[in-house]
Design a protein around this motif. Sequence first.
Motif, short mmCIF file in Angstrom:
data_model
loop_
_atom_site.label_atom_id
_atom_site.label_comp_id
_atom_site.label_asym_id
_atom_site.label_seq_id
_atom_site.Cartn_x
_atom_site.Cartn_y
_atom_site.Cartn_z
N LYS A 22 0.84 -1.21 0.00
CA LYS A 22 0.00 0.00 0.00
C LYS A 22 0.87 1.26 0.00
N ASN A 23 1.90 1.27 0.85
CA ASN A 23 2.70 2.49 0.99
C ASN A 23 3.62 2.74 -0.20
N SER A 24 3.78 1.73 -1.09
CA SER A 24 4.44 1.99 -2.37
C SER A 24 3.42 2.49 -3.37
N ILE A 91 -7.42 10.10 3.38
CA ILE A 91 -6.17 9.34 3.33
C ILE A 91 -4.94 10.24 3.42
N ARG A 92 -3.94 9.74 4.14
CA ARG A 92 -2.68 10.46 4.29
C ARG A 92 -1.98 10.63 2.93
N GLY A 93 -2.10 9.60 2.08
CA GLY A 93 -1.38 9.59 0.81
C GLY A 93 -1.77 10.72 -0.12
N SER A 120 0.22 13.85 15.49
CA SER A 120 -0.22 15.13 14.93
C SER A 120 0.09 15.20 13.42
N ARG A 121 1.06 14.45 12.95
CA ARG A 121 1.41 14.33 11.54
C ARG A 121 1.52 15.68 10.81
N PRO A 122 2.48 16.52 11.24
CA PRO A 122 2.66 17.80 10.56
C PRO A 122 3.20 17.62 9.14
N ILE A 123 3.13 18.68 8.33
CA ILE A 123 3.66 18.61 6.97
C ILE A 123 4.69 19.72 6.72
N ASP A 124 5.29 20.20 7.83
CA ASP A 124 6.25 21.31 7.70
C ASP A 124 7.46 20.95 6.83
N ILE A 125 7.94 19.70 6.91
CA ILE A 125 9.13 19.32 6.12
C ILE A 125 8.78 19.32 4.63
N HIS A 126 7.57 18.82 4.30
CA HIS A 126 7.11 18.85 2.90
C HIS A 126 7.14 20.30 2.39
N LEU A 127 6.51 21.20 3.17
CA LEU A 127 6.33 22.58 2.70
C LEU A 127 7.68 23.32 2.64
N PRO A 164 14.40 12.29 8.18
CA PRO A 164 14.13 11.51 6.95
C PRO A 164 12.67 11.10 6.82
N SER A 165 11.80 12.10 6.64
CA SER A 165 10.36 11.83 6.48
C SER A 165 10.12 11.09 5.15
N VAL A 166 9.38 9.98 5.25
CA VAL A 166 9.06 9.19 4.06
C VAL A 166 8.23 10.03 3.09
N GLY A 167 7.16 10.62 3.60
CA GLY A 167 6.24 11.37 2.74
C GLY A 167 6.91 12.59 2.12
N ALA A 168 7.71 13.33 2.91
CA ALA A 168 8.37 14.53 2.37
C ALA A 168 9.38 14.14 1.29
N PRO A 308 10.50 -0.94 12.26
CA PRO A 308 9.42 -0.10 11.73
C PRO A 308 8.34 0.24 12.77
N THR A 309 7.99 1.50 12.82
CA THR A 309 6.89 1.92 13.70
C THR A 309 5.59 1.18 13.34
N ASP A 310 5.44 0.82 12.05
CA ASP A 310 4.21 0.15 11.62
C ASP A 310 4.12 -1.29 12.12
N LEU A 311 5.18 -1.82 12.76
CA LEU A 311 5.10 -3.17 13.36
C LEU A 311 5.18 -3.12 14.88
N ASN A 331 9.34 6.05 18.74
CA ASN A 331 10.05 7.31 18.51
C ASN A 331 9.47 8.15 17.37
N LEU A 332 8.40 7.67 16.70
CA LEU A 332 7.92 8.41 15.53
C LEU A 332 6.55 9.04 15.70
N PHE A 333 5.59 8.28 16.21
CA PHE A 333 4.22 8.82 16.30
C PHE A 333 3.74 8.74 17.75
N GLU A 334 3.27 9.89 18.28
CA GLU A 334 2.99 9.97 19.71
C GLU A 334 1.71 9.22 20.14
C1 UD1 Z 1 4.77 6.91 6.16
C2 UD1 Z 1 3.86 5.70 6.08
C3 UD1 Z 1 3.47 5.22 7.47
C4 UD1 Z 1 4.71 4.98 8.30
C5 UD1 Z 1 5.64 6.20 8.29
C6 UD1 Z 1 6.98 5.95 8.99
C7 UD1 Z 1 2.70 6.10 3.97
C8 UD1 Z 1 1.40 6.43 3.29
N1 UD1 Z 1 2.66 6.09 5.32
O1 UD1 Z 1 4.02 7.94 6.79
O2 UD1 Z 1 2.72 4.01 7.34
O3 UD1 Z 1 4.34 4.74 9.66
O4 UD1 Z 1 5.93 6.58 6.93
O5 UD1 Z 1 7.62 4.85 8.43
O6 UD1 Z 1 3.70 5.82 3.34
N2 UD1 Z 1 7.16 14.67 10.30
C9 UD1 Z 1 7.24 16.00 10.60
N3 UD1 Z 1 7.01 16.91 9.58
C10 UD1 Z 1 6.72 16.52 8.30
C11 UD1 Z 1 6.65 15.14 8.02
C12 UD1 Z 1 6.86 14.22 9.02
O7 UD1 Z 1 7.50 16.39 11.74
O8 UD1 Z 1 6.54 17.39 7.44
C13 UD1 Z 1 7.39 13.67 11.38
C14 UD1 Z 1 6.11 12.85 11.69
O9 UD1 Z 1 5.28 13.54 12.59
C15 UD1 Z 1 6.70 11.59 12.28
C16 UD1 Z 1 8.00 11.40 11.48
O10 UD1 Z 1 8.30 12.68 10.93
O11 UD1 Z 1 7.04 11.79 13.63
C17 UD1 Z 1 7.90 10.36 10.39
O12 UD1 Z 1 6.89 10.73 9.50
P1 UD1 Z 1 6.94 10.33 7.95
O13 UD1 Z 1 8.17 9.53 7.69
O14 UD1 Z 1 6.71 11.56 7.15
O15 UD1 Z 1 5.69 9.38 7.83
P2 UD1 Z 1 4.53 9.44 6.75
O16 UD1 Z 1 5.12 9.72 5.40
O17 UD1 Z 1 3.41 10.27 7.23
#
Ligand code: UD1
Length: 444
Positions: A22-24, A91-93, A120-127, A164-168, A308-311, A331-334
């Motif tokens: 799914k996450n790919s 959806i987060r994606g 809280s899942r911020p998007i500051d790194i993306h922006l 190293p944010s995955v989404g960013a 992995p936090t997802d496990l 260490n990743l999601f509160e």
């Molecule tokens: C993706 C996965 C999710 C997985 C996570 C960590 C998808 C759709 N989801 O989520 O299943 O649990 O990676 O492996 O692929 N953060 C910031 N600012 C940002 C972005 C992230 O502070 O702009 C923080 C998050 O709050 C979190 C950490 O960085 O504490 C990791 O987040 P991130 O790697 O971005 O996870 P997602 O991409 O949301």
Amino acid sequence: MLQIQITGGNRLNGCIRLSGAKNSLLPIMTATLMVHGTVCLHDVPKLSDLTQMLHILADLGCTVNIQGDTVKIDVNELNTHIINRQAAPKIRGSIFVMGALLSRLGKVELPFPGGCAIGSRPIDIHLTLLRQIGVKCHCQHNCIIATYQPRHHHKPVILTLDFPSVGATENIIQATALGIDGNIYIVHGVAKEPEVVDLCNFLNQCGARIQGAGTDTLIIKSVSQLHGTTYTPIPDRINTGSYLIAVAVTGGDVTLTNVIPTHQINLINKLKAIGAKITTTNDTIRIIVNHRLSHHFNVHTAPYPGFPTDLQSQFCVLAALTKGRSTITENLFENRFRYVAELSKLGTKITLNRNQALIKGVSTLSATPTSILCPCSYRIPTTQKCLGTTLIAQDLRGGVALVIAALAAQGTTTIINADYIYRGHQDIVKDLRQLGANIVAIDQ
Ligand code: UD1
């Protein structure tokens, strides 16, 4: 609301095949927006999150055709840069659409993305990254409105992620891989997750020039056009890990096929260290567990290749049934420990201290009647009221942990809000039945 009912105690035996991750697929699907032509994706599981993403693509003007586990997306014309207001917050994606539409159309209007409430899942790194390449964006009425006019750079543009944010990482790849021919972006501190590598492989197959996937630094040379392709995503490493942990908890002998064992090295080493017998080939993992696992452990979640936090939640169930005292630190999601209160209804002994779970292993879990604790709004039918314990799933991975605990518990457990589980694990009931579990899905 969907429910899953499990009568625990059966060992798991047999063989199951894993499907695409799914996450790919979420970022690969948005990356199709950068392509002129048709993309054909194989091994696509029927997950509600992916269905929502396909709705978003169709709404933007893509033609989507689904046949079994193959999805064809035709992206010749896009009608709009405005993302569907109903689908995106689910959806987060949906955040990945940002990078893709900025590189394709130079503009995007995106409602704030949703997803599991695990923090809280911020998007500051993306922006921050997008602003550094010249994207102008502001927030208005719960929407992100962004525009981008790429310009030619004589020298490489250097970008660095604070974390190293995955989404960013996936977003900046999509914002830069398509652009002005010759522009070079060097991005330091990127995520190394296999899903990031998969996105880069997909884009390179469409004509992109991305080097360094799987390391800390990406070198992205923009190209002015991408073409269609046929692609099979990597198998889902989180669902693979969940099944390995399920067998470690129940005991049994299970072979998982269509998996990539090197993506599971951290988990496999931990399971071996506490007594599981595991053998691998290029694309299979066999796990044999004949006794209660006996070594306590300490686990810290971390970006790949860390644990992995997802496990985390699934592994906590294993700790709860392993002799001795273990700790799990998130260490990743509160908000990732919300499942702990539910697990305690089966007799686990877990205390929480900030981002750490202190777990005292017990020898058995037991599903005794507690349905009286259920809010009546969940409308448990009277026939099920005396069956055993009712647990409430609160997010995808925490919900899977409840399923694993129920497989081991004596008696019958009903998991309500199972819709969360189906967001990422559609076949969980079918797969576990095939392995011998006493499990049924109930559609209320
Ligand atoms: C993706 C996965 C999710 C997985 C996570 C960590 C998808 C759709 N989801 O989520 O299943 O649990 O990676 O492996 O692929 N953060 C910031 N600012 C940002 C972005 C992230 O502070 O702009 C923080 C998050 O709050 C979190 C950490 O960085 O504490 C990791 O987040 P991130 O790697 O971005 O996870 P997602 O991409 O949301």
